[in-house]
Scaffold this motif. Sequence first.
Motif, PDB file in Angstrom:
ATOM      1  N   ALA A 169       0.688  -1.025  -0.135  1.00 23.09           N
ATOM      2  CA  ALA A 169      -0.220  -0.118   0.013  1.00 23.09           C
ATOM      3  C   ALA A 169       1.069   1.058   0.517  1.00 23.09           C
ATOM      4  O   ALA A 169       1.159   2.654  -0.424  1.00 23.09           O
ATOM      5  CB  ALA A 169      -0.924   0.012   0.857  1.00 23.09           C
ATOM      6  N   ARG A 171       3.837   1.022  -1.417  1.00 26.65           N
ATOM      7  CA  ARG A 171       4.553   1.432  -2.258  1.00 26.65           C
ATOM      8  C   ARG A 171       3.608   2.399  -3.602  1.00 26.65           C
ATOM      9  O   ARG A 171       3.664   2.781  -4.555  1.00 26.65           O
ATOM     10  CB  ARG A 171       5.340  -0.290  -3.061  1.00 26.65           C
ATOM     11  CG  ARG A 171       5.515   0.003  -3.964  1.00 26.65           C
ATOM     12  CD  ARG A 171       5.419  -1.020  -4.824  1.00 26.65           C
ATOM     13  NE  ARG A 171       4.097  -1.686  -4.982  1.00 26.65           N
ATOM     14  CZ  ARG A 171       3.531  -3.343  -5.647  1.00 26.65           C
ATOM     15  NH1 ARG A 171       4.654  -4.051  -5.166  1.00 26.65           N
ATOM     16  NH2 ARG A 171       2.527  -3.877  -5.605  1.00 26.65           N
ATOM     17  N   GLU A 172       2.458   1.556  -3.072  1.00 23.74           N
ATOM     18  CA  GLU A 172       1.242   2.057  -4.376  1.00 23.74           C
ATOM     19  C   GLU A 172       1.131   3.509  -3.525  1.00 23.74           C
ATOM     20  O   GLU A 172       0.454   4.963  -4.852  1.00 23.74           O
ATOM     21  CB  GLU A 172      -0.219   1.883  -4.199  1.00 23.74           C
ATOM     22  CG  GLU A 172       0.414  -0.703  -4.640  1.00 23.74           C
ATOM     23  CD  GLU A 172       0.322   0.160  -5.857  1.00 23.74           C
ATOM     24  OE1 GLU A 172      -0.892   0.588  -7.058  1.00 23.74           O
ATOM     25  OE2 GLU A 172       1.321  -0.784  -6.281  1.00 23.74           O
ATOM     26  N   ASN A 173       0.671   4.361  -2.832  1.00 24.40           N
ATOM     27  CA  ASN A 173       0.259   5.635  -2.611  1.00 24.40           C
ATOM     28  C   ASN A 173       0.603   5.781  -1.457  1.00 24.40           C
ATOM     29  O   ASN A 173      -0.417   5.464  -0.199  1.00 24.40           O
ATOM     30  CB  ASN A 173      -1.260   5.558  -3.194  1.00 24.40           C
ATOM     31  CG  ASN A 173      -1.994   6.726  -2.944  1.00 24.40           C
ATOM     32  OD1 ASN A 173      -1.601   7.573  -2.319  1.00 24.40           O
ATOM     33  ND2 ASN A 173      -3.246   7.222  -3.111  1.00 24.40           N
TER      34      ASN A 173
END
Lengths: 356, 257
Positions: free
Chosen positions: A216, A218-220
């Motif tokens: 999570a 890493r994603e945002n």
Amino acid sequence: MIQKILSYDTPRSIALSMLLLCIFAGLALAPFLFPGVRTVDTAARICIFIVLVASYDLLLGYGGIVSFAHTMFFGVGAYSVALTSLHLGRGFDALILGAAIGAVLATCLAAAIGLFSLRVRAIFFAMITLAVASALAVLVSQFSDLTGGEDGLTFKLPRELGPAFKFGQTLFDGTVFGVKLNGKLLTYYLVFGTSLVLFLITLRLVNAPFGRVLQAIRENEFRAEAIGYRVVHYKIAATCLSAAIASCAGALYAIWLRYVGPSTTLSLELMIDILLILVIGGMGTIYGAVIGATLFLLTENYLQAAMGRLTSGIGDIPVVSALLSPDRWLLWMGILFIVSVYCFPKGIVGHFRKDP
Amino acid sequence: MSIPLLSTTDLTVRFGGHIAVDNVTTQFHPGELTAIVGPNGAGKTTFFNLISGQIRASSGQVVLNGQDISRLPVSARTKAGLGRAFQLTNLFPDLTVLENIRLVVQAKANKGFNLWSTAVALTDITAKAQTILAQVRLEHVAKQPVSELPHGDQRKLEVAILIALEPKVFMFDEPTAGMSLDEADTILDLIADLKARTECTVLLVEHKMDVIRTLADRIVVLHNGQLVADGPPAEVMASAIVQEAYLGLSPEDQMHG
């Protein structure tokens, strides 16, 4: 059962499963399938690099944290084992103590770097890790009284892990399938077994709720914080865990080589190799480390020999034989890697398993 | 009047010489839906950022449930009971729809630092995430990555995340921006439903006056960072100061758009 061991994160692709099974079988039976000093050495290096790259994948592929200090943690583990073995005398207690000290030291170092720099922007963390890693490499080569400088340190393993130690004389007549039962064989299985356990631990970490939070982040990162995860704490924890595992891999490497030196454990080239292996294998998959490390080390160790055989086979064709001369193996390795990154932008594992 | 759940006292933030939010003191009560309106650049989103913590206040306080949260990081404010949906869709694009919600439920259950059990084994968390997906009618796309979803579904997911957080204070920043009328209605129904079902506090930044008229119990008007009007919708809409605040921004559009 297998599902549980693999933390319910199976390869999810038949081709990939076959490939991983082949690699697993190859490594598990390496001393019997490919007897020979060089082949077993390559197999042991593959085992260790799988762990090293998998621990880096935890950081980069899952957490999206760019660090250039991974070889530093690898080196900390290796030097710890070498130093304890030298100063406490050869023995398993020295090896275990060395590995433990290395892991603790690597964790503390990672926590310190993380606390100072993970709060700020990602690029700053990357620069700090690069600076600290380079500084430590310089320190190691300067403090030659302690570290042996550029020459490194050679040390003795417990007798049971040396080639002179023989076992199974009465039971198997000292050999199984023509392979001598000696300490070197035991060392290989120590490396293989520990690597396997460390790999499965890493696989579990990324599939635990903790690993999902890293994804999570890493994603945002912004949103991860907004739903209630203190991002900086997770990043520091990821850095520490990955450092501890890398340090264990370093300890194994020192045990296998019975030697540590700056060029084998601390160099920036090694860091680039790790990055390359991860990109080729596939980031954020953990299995990418297995495929990448195997491919990379096999190419590195056998491409030159394979090219030598090829050129002697095709004879003397003007331009072609010059290009395929074994001296040009680095050129071809580079081309191979560029092609593989071009064809598999998500890495080999990412290419085979398309579903998220 | 009941005790306020959320209050701000002299809340101010400066960016260099520019004062984006200027001495805003106000209270929000349980069971009340407050619309925050004002022309572009009035400081509505900045006001939201100050409350949820993306920006630290230069001075002043944010108090939630009696606790001063002005110095807490965003995650701690979320844990304290603030839930925010963002103006621009702000999700985990490469993860599946279900995983997006599952992560919220997992955060709520304080399971983030669980290093050893697998996430798959925590079936109660996954089950709860699925229930919430069903509430916003997204269960048919549960296994799809968010980046493949149409815009309207992404907005729905944004609201679903907020529902999963089970906050005491819901903060919606233009939840219907860029949506078709049908999609907007779904979201507004969800908000109305939330308000009816739970005694929660809702803060809503919205431009569409018809939406405000039907949903809001109260309107707060911001203009140049200052709170210029505060009261029941009919009263505030009629007041001269609001007409003035919207002048130059075509009052007709604002009132009927």
